[in-house]
Design a protein around this motif. Structure first.
Motif, PDB file in Angstrom:
ATOM      1  N   LEU A 118       0.837  -1.206   0.000  1.00  0.00           N
ATOM      2  CA  LEU A 118       0.000   0.000   0.000  1.00  0.00           C
ATOM      3  C   LEU A 118       0.867   1.249   0.000  1.00  0.00           C
ATOM      4  O   LEU A 118       0.613   2.199  -0.747  1.00  0.00           O
ATOM      5  CB  LEU A 118      -0.929  -0.016   1.213  1.00  0.00           C
ATOM      6  N   GLN A 119       1.891   1.260   0.840  1.00  0.00           N
ATOM      7  CA  GLN A 119       2.730   2.450   0.972  1.00  0.00           C
ATOM      8  C   GLN A 119       3.592   2.693  -0.263  1.00  0.00           C
ATOM      9  O   GLN A 119       3.858   3.838  -0.623  1.00  0.00           O
ATOM     10  CB  GLN A 119       3.608   2.319   2.221  1.00  0.00           C
ATOM     11  N   ASN A 120       4.014   1.616  -0.938  1.00  0.00           N
ATOM     12  CA  ASN A 120       4.914   1.750  -2.080  1.00  0.00           C
ATOM     13  C   ASN A 120       4.201   1.728  -3.428  1.00  0.00           C
ATOM     14  O   ASN A 120       4.793   2.051  -4.451  1.00  0.00           O
ATOM     15  CB  ASN A 120       5.966   0.640  -2.043  1.00  0.00           C
ATOM     16  N   GLY A 121       2.926   1.294  -3.427  1.00  0.00           N
ATOM     17  CA  GLY A 121       2.176   1.303  -4.666  1.00  0.00           C
ATOM     18  C   GLY A 121       2.548   0.216  -5.641  1.00  0.00           C
ATOM     19  O   GLY A 121       2.251   0.330  -6.839  1.00  0.00           O
ATOM     20  N   HIS A 122       3.196  -0.857  -5.161  1.00  0.00           N
ATOM     21  CA  HIS A 122       3.607  -1.958  -6.033  1.00  0.00           C
ATOM     22  C   HIS A 122       3.276  -3.290  -5.364  1.00  0.00           C
ATOM     23  O   HIS A 122       3.526  -3.475  -4.169  1.00  0.00           O
ATOM     24  CB  HIS A 122       5.107  -1.892  -6.331  1.00  0.00           C
ATOM     25  N   ALA A 123       2.722  -4.205  -6.160  1.00  0.00           N
ATOM     26  CA  ALA A 123       2.413  -5.542  -5.642  1.00  0.00           C
ATOM     27  C   ALA A 123       3.686  -6.364  -5.484  1.00  0.00           C
ATOM     28  O   ALA A 123       4.646  -6.203  -6.246  1.00  0.00           O
ATOM     29  CB  ALA A 123       1.448  -6.250  -6.580  1.00  0.00           C
ATOM     30  N   ARG A 124       3.682  -7.257  -4.499  1.00  0.00           N
ATOM     31  CA  ARG A 124       4.797  -8.182  -4.279  1.00  0.00           C
ATOM     32  C   ARG A 124       4.259  -9.593  -4.469  1.00  0.00           C
ATOM     33  O   ARG A 124       3.474 -10.077  -3.647  1.00  0.00           O
ATOM     34  CB  ARG A 124       5.358  -8.037  -2.867  1.00  0.00           C
ATOM     35  N   GLY A 125       4.651 -10.252  -5.533  1.00  0.00           N
ATOM     36  CA  GLY A 125       4.192 -11.607  -5.749  1.00  0.00           C
ATOM     37  C   GLY A 125       2.845 -11.656  -6.439  1.00  0.00           C
ATOM     38  O   GLY A 125       2.309 -10.652  -6.922  1.00  0.00           O
TER      39      GLY A 125
END
Length: 224
Positions: A90-97
């Motif tokens: 949420l904070q970085n705006g990028h999904a992980r996995g």
């Protein structure tokens, strides 16, 4: 105690403008609505849960956020609470996995949106026969609170707590928001349209010629 959203009848918030025909004041408002609907279609919560999420925003945030900012803040909280995204994502705006396959399968595709919105979600149910008839005088419970979940969601506004009104319509039976919002089951109850004199709700500030009609569930009411 009431939450900050329960502001009916409060001084200082200004008049409601019934002539305001604007659909979206900003372009991003439409995207906020679309994102909220798409996330809801994933089936991890219901409409009452999402309403409660907005009601329980911190008061300082609720007061300063605009309407759709409230929607986005509540949606972000739900996504993190339900482990659908991480706080880091949420904070970085990028999904992980990768997203879980069951969520991918439920994703709301563009080509089906119109049909899904047109079909809606029915909340009427079968329940025990209604206790009240049209014309009956009823009193709302003295505290506008959720009777099973402390601080939980309810559709009885504080300004109508303990007021006496008249049943003007029986809607049938519908899912009870007070339980549905908290994963306690649908617990359907008869739902009534109840008319109140504005003077009974607002006192000297009300007009003797005005009435307020509220849709209220049976457990909110008792014979007057």
């Amino acid at each position: 105690m009431s939450r900050v959203h329960d502001m009916g009848g409060r001084y200082g918030d200004g008049p409601v403008n019934p002539e305001d025909g604007a659909i979206y004041a900003e372009d991003w408002h439409a995207r906020a609505l679309a994102l909220t609907l798409a996330a809801g279609a994933l089936g991890q919560w219901n409409i009452d849960t999402s309403r409660h999420a907005r009601e329980t925003l911190p008061p300082k945030d609720y007061s300063r956020f605009t309407y759709y900012e409230k929607w986005m803040a509540a949606l972000a909280n739900l996504l993190v609470e339900r482990d659908m995204i991480t706080l880091d994502e949420l904070q970085n705006g990028h999904a992980r996995g990768q997203a879980p396959s069951d969520l991918v399968d439920r994703a709301l595709r563009a080509e089906v949106v119109a049909g899904v919105l047109a079909s809606g979600s029915a909340y009427d149910r079968l329940a025990t026969p209604p206790d009240f008839a049209i014309g009956d005088r009823v009193r709302t419970r003295k505290r506008a609170h959720n009777a099973t979940v402390p601080g939980g969601h309810t559709r009885l506004p504080s300004y109508a707590a303990g007021a006496v009104g008249e049943v003007v319509l029986r809607h049938g039976a519908f899912v009870l928001p007070d339980t549905n919002a908290h994963g306690q089951g649908e617990a359907p109850e008869p739902l009534y349209a109840v008319s109140f004199s504005a003077c009974d709700l607002w006192g000297d500030e009300g007009s003797a010629t005005d009435e307020v009609i509220l849709d209220l569930w049976q457990s909110y009411l008792e014979p007057a």
